[in-house]
Design an enzyme around this catalytic site. Structure first.
Site, PDB file in Angstrom:
ATOM      1  N   ARG A 237      32.073 -20.105  15.113  1.00  0.00           N
ATOM      2  CA  ARG A 237      32.136 -21.509  15.512  1.00  0.00           C
ATOM      3  C   ARG A 237      33.384 -21.702  16.355  1.00  0.00           C
ATOM      4  O   ARG A 237      34.431 -21.093  16.065  1.00  0.00           O
ATOM      5  CB  ARG A 237      32.223 -22.441  14.292  1.00  0.00           C
ATOM      6  CG  ARG A 237      30.928 -22.628  13.520  1.00  0.00           C
ATOM      7  CD  ARG A 237      29.907 -23.477  14.283  1.00  0.00           C
ATOM      8  NE  ARG A 237      28.710 -23.693  13.510  1.00  0.00           N
ATOM      9  CZ  ARG A 237      27.631 -22.894  13.537  1.00  0.00           C
ATOM     10  NH1 ARG A 237      27.617 -21.828  14.322  1.00  0.00           N
ATOM     11  NH2 ARG A 237      26.574 -23.195  12.808  1.00  0.00           N
ATOM     12  N   GLU A 266      31.216 -28.779  21.717  1.00  0.00           N
ATOM     13  CA  GLU A 266      29.982 -28.316  22.368  1.00  0.00           C
ATOM     14  C   GLU A 266      29.175 -29.551  22.716  1.00  0.00           C
ATOM     15  O   GLU A 266      29.016 -30.411  21.852  1.00  0.00           O
ATOM     16  CB  GLU A 266      29.180 -27.406  21.439  1.00  0.00           C
ATOM     17  CG  GLU A 266      29.860 -26.067  21.240  1.00  0.00           C
ATOM     18  CD  GLU A 266      29.086 -25.108  20.347  1.00  0.00           C
ATOM     19  OE1 GLU A 266      27.916 -25.401  20.027  1.00  0.00           O
ATOM     20  OE2 GLU A 266      29.644 -24.086  19.960  1.00  0.00           O
ATOM     21  N   HIS A 285      26.104 -21.186  23.035  1.00  0.00           N
ATOM     22  CA  HIS A 285      25.674 -21.133  21.626  1.00  0.00           C
ATOM     23  C   HIS A 285      24.214 -20.652  21.516  1.00  0.00           C
ATOM     24  O   HIS A 285      23.336 -21.389  21.057  1.00  0.00           O
ATOM     25  CB  HIS A 285      25.833 -22.520  20.967  1.00  0.00           C
ATOM     26  CG  HIS A 285      25.928 -22.438  19.475  1.00  0.00           C
ATOM     27  ND1 HIS A 285      26.669 -23.329  18.728  1.00  0.00           N
ATOM     28  CD2 HIS A 285      25.366 -21.589  18.581  1.00  0.00           C
ATOM     29  CE1 HIS A 285      26.557 -23.022  17.443  1.00  0.00           C
ATOM     30  NE2 HIS A 285      25.764 -21.977  17.330  1.00  0.00           N
TER      31      HIS A 285
HETATM   32  P1  NAP Z   1      27.695 -15.256   5.660  1.00  0.00           P
HETATM   33  O1  NAP Z   1      26.735 -14.177   5.313  1.00  0.00           O
HETATM   34  O2  NAP Z   1      27.919 -16.380   4.723  1.00  0.00           O
HETATM   35  O3  NAP Z   1      29.089 -14.546   5.976  1.00  0.00           O
HETATM   36  C1  NAP Z   1      30.255 -15.261   6.219  1.00  0.00           C
HETATM   37  C2  NAP Z   1      31.399 -14.383   5.764  1.00  0.00           C
HETATM   38  O4  NAP Z   1      32.624 -15.071   6.071  1.00  0.00           O
HETATM   39  C3  NAP Z   1      31.377 -14.131   4.274  1.00  0.00           C
HETATM   40  O5  NAP Z   1      31.337 -12.761   4.081  1.00  0.00           O
HETATM   41  C4  NAP Z   1      32.668 -14.729   3.779  1.00  0.00           C
HETATM   42  O6  NAP Z   1      33.398 -13.898   2.942  1.00  0.00           O
HETATM   43  C5  NAP Z   1      33.518 -14.804   5.007  1.00  0.00           C
HETATM   44  N1  NAP Z   1      34.499 -15.881   4.836  1.00  0.00           N
HETATM   45  C6  NAP Z   1      34.302 -17.152   4.445  1.00  0.00           C
HETATM   46  N2  NAP Z   1      35.455 -17.815   4.400  1.00  0.00           N
HETATM   47  C7  NAP Z   1      36.400 -16.930   4.765  1.00  0.00           C
HETATM   48  C8  NAP Z   1      37.799 -17.018   4.904  1.00  0.00           C
HETATM   49  N3  NAP Z   1      38.446 -18.165   4.643  1.00  0.00           N
HETATM   50  N4  NAP Z   1      38.466 -15.911   5.289  1.00  0.00           N
HETATM   51  C9  NAP Z   1      37.819 -14.745   5.527  1.00  0.00           C
HETATM   52  N5  NAP Z   1      36.491 -14.615   5.418  1.00  0.00           N
HETATM   53  C10 NAP Z   1      35.796 -15.694   5.039  1.00  0.00           C
HETATM   54  O7  NAP Z   1      27.312 -15.935   7.044  1.00  0.00           O
HETATM   55  P2  NAP Z   1      26.673 -15.250   8.316  1.00  0.00           P
HETATM   56  O8  NAP Z   1      25.203 -15.379   8.254  1.00  0.00           O
HETATM   57  O9  NAP Z   1      27.281 -13.927   8.523  1.00  0.00           O
HETATM   58  O10 NAP Z   1      27.162 -16.278   9.445  1.00  0.00           O
HETATM   59  C11 NAP Z   1      28.522 -16.462   9.706  1.00  0.00           C
HETATM   60  C12 NAP Z   1      28.718 -17.655  10.629  1.00  0.00           C
HETATM   61  O11 NAP Z   1      28.232 -17.338  11.918  1.00  0.00           O
HETATM   62  C13 NAP Z   1      27.911 -18.902  10.250  1.00  0.00           C
HETATM   63  O12 NAP Z   1      28.556 -19.667   9.251  1.00  0.00           O
HETATM   64  C14 NAP Z   1      27.818 -19.642  11.545  1.00  0.00           C
HETATM   65  O13 NAP Z   1      28.921 -20.532  11.690  1.00  0.00           O
HETATM   66  C15 NAP Z   1      27.910 -18.550  12.593  1.00  0.00           C
HETATM   67  N6  NAP Z   1      26.640 -18.352  13.299  1.00  0.00           N
HETATM   68  C16 NAP Z   1      26.608 -18.518  14.637  1.00  0.00           C
HETATM   69  C17 NAP Z   1      25.438 -18.284  15.337  1.00  0.00           C
HETATM   70  C18 NAP Z   1      25.373 -18.423  16.828  1.00  0.00           C
HETATM   71  O14 NAP Z   1      24.316 -18.731  17.353  1.00  0.00           O
HETATM   72  N7  NAP Z   1      26.451 -18.167  17.535  1.00  0.00           N
HETATM   73  C19 NAP Z   1      24.266 -17.925  14.657  1.00  0.00           C
HETATM   74  C20 NAP Z   1      24.336 -17.785  13.295  1.00  0.00           C
HETATM   75  C21 NAP Z   1      25.531 -17.995  12.607  1.00  0.00           C
HETATM   76  P3  NAP Z   1      33.111 -13.433   1.471  1.00  0.00           P
HETATM   77  O15 NAP Z   1      31.733 -12.878   1.475  1.00  0.00           O
HETATM   78  O16 NAP Z   1      34.153 -12.408   1.344  1.00  0.00           O
HETATM   79  O17 NAP Z   1      33.255 -14.618   0.599  1.00  0.00           O
HETATM   80  C1  GLV Z   2      23.873 -21.071  14.448  1.00  0.00           C
HETATM   81  O1  GLV Z   2      24.900 -21.334  14.973  1.00  0.00           O
HETATM   82  C2  GLV Z   2      23.732 -20.919  13.034  1.00  0.00           C
HETATM   83  O2  GLV Z   2      24.666 -21.239  12.301  1.00  0.00           O
HETATM   84  O3  GLV Z   2      22.642 -20.469  12.633  1.00  0.00           O
END
Ligand code: NAP
Ligand code: GLV
Length: 332
Positions: A237, A266, A285
């Site tokens: 983000r 955005e 995005h």
């Molecule tokens: P996820 O599986 O929940 O993984 C997020 C990771 O971030 C978790 O492993 C968590 O750690 C870690 N985390 C949370 N708070 C933290 C902190 N304060 N310091 C260090 N690490 C921390 O989520 P995901 O599916 O991988 O997605 C991650 C993010 O990508 C989403 O929340 C979204 O904002 C973004 N995203 C963007 C797009 C796009 O189109 N660009 C698409 C999808 C998602 P722990 O497991 O160690 O608790």
């Molecule tokens: C996209 O940004 C998502 O969080 O799935």
């Protein structure tokens, strides 16, 4: 009949699925997203809402939506929704985990490769100024193969990125809120402190959600700890980076470049300084934007909505709503 407001046209069969389950689908009819006021007006009369990352759902809006039972975000992130307000008002909030990580990891690697090998920059220059003479020094960049990648936030997407890095023979360091023994046992990545990771990585890729703890956590200090030759990739983000600090770091050559799929705000206004740098790559995005994945995400959102209408716990909740008061239309 339950009414569902859908804030943007979505691919796939999600809306047909809602209709065939007896819902009245109120689809926002134009490409331009609804303004806050338009969103509030449409949500006010809805029993459910299918929302996008760009729809800010706040307390004032929810106060005016007494019938609303569920907000199904077509995204894995849900920082656009006031979770505390929804929970207090007895409204479920759901997201779409488990279906987009590979697609977003593909795109993260596309950005990483493109920034390193100057793909977007050289394409832009060639279109604008012609091919020019071949030169051994033109558009040279760092190798990706064999380089060190630092992943911050080892969740679904972080792990999928680490798996891709294997094919490029990269050394992968990671830091996260908690250590991931499974990731380490598979040899996907080595745990490192933030400073060690930043000091060694040739590419730093951000994969945390946007939360109060992560808001602008990547700022002047972190940028100063990166190698001058390193590239920052952000598909998480925009709000996790201090963008003013990033502009300064790019301007002063503190890092070699950045590839950003997300920004704050955005859409990023066209006169923003970030657009002025050749070594900053910006996409709007689109990390999860494959047709199959976006269709699955929308279908999941529809399933979450229908579960709530059936009185069930939805499959992908991100909150625990308070028990609801009797619905105002039925008097109980
Ligand atoms: P996820 O599986 O929940 O993984 C997020 C990771 O971030 C978790 O492993 C968590 O750690 C870690 N985390 C949370 N708070 C933290 C902190 N304060 N310091 C260090 N690490 C921390 O989520 P995901 O599916 O991988 O997605 C991650 C993010 O990508 C989403 O929340 C979204 O904002 C973004 N995203 C963007 C797009 C796009 O189109 N660009 C698409 C999808 C998602 P722990 O497991 O160690 O608790
Ligand atoms: C996209 O940004 C998502 O969080 O799935």
């Amino acid at each position: 009949m339950n009414r569902v407001f859908v804030t943007r046209a979505v691919p796939g069969d999600a809306l047909d699925h809602l209709r065939s389950a007896g819902c009245a689908v109120d689809l926002w009819p134009v490409e331009q997203p609804p303004s806050w006021e338009e969103l509030a007006e449409r949500i006010a009369g809805a029993d459910g809402a299918m929302t996008m990352v760009s729809d800010p759902i706040n307390d004032l809006m929810l106060e005016g939506a007494p019938m609303l039972q569920v907000i199904a975000n077509v995204a894995v992130g849900y920082d656009n929704v006031d979770l505390e307000s929804a929970s207090r008002r007895g409204i479920w909030v759901t997201n779409t985990p488990g279906v987009l990580a590979e697609t977003v990891a593909d795109f993260t690697f596309a950005l990483l490769l493109s920034a390193a090998r100057r793909v977007a920059e050289s394409d832009r220059r060639t279109r604008e100024h012609g091919w020019g003479a071949w030169s051994p020094t033109a558009f040279v960049g760092p190798d990706v193969f064999g380089a060190t990648l630092g992943i911050i936030g080892m969740g679904e997407i972080g792990e999928a990125v680490a798996r891709r890095a294997r094919g490029f023979n990269m050394r992968v360091l990671y830091t996260s809120r908690t250590r991931k023994p499974g990731v380490e046992q598979q040899g996907l990545a080595e745990w490192a402190s933030m400073d060690d990771l930043l000091g060694q990585a040739d590419f730093v890729s951000l994969h945390t959600p946007l939360t109060p703890e992560t808001r602008r956590f990547f700022g002047t200090d972190q940028l100063a700890h990166m190698k001058r030759s390193a590239i920052l990739v952000n598909t998480a983000r925009g709000g996790v980076i201090d963008q003013d600090a990033l502009v300064q770091a790019i301007e002063n050559g503190k890092i070699a470049g950045a590839a950003l799929d997300v920004a704050e705000p955005e859409p990023l206004p066209l006169d923003h300084r970030l657009y002025s740098f050749d070594n900053v790559l910006i996409t709007p995005h689109i990390g999860s934007a494959s047709l199959a994945t976006r269709s699955k995400m929308a279908r999941m959102a529809a399933e979450n909505i229908l579960a709530v209408f059936r009185g069930e716990r939805p499959p992908n909740p991100v909150n625990e709503p308070a028990p609801r008061n009797p619905r105002p239309d039925t008097g109980g």
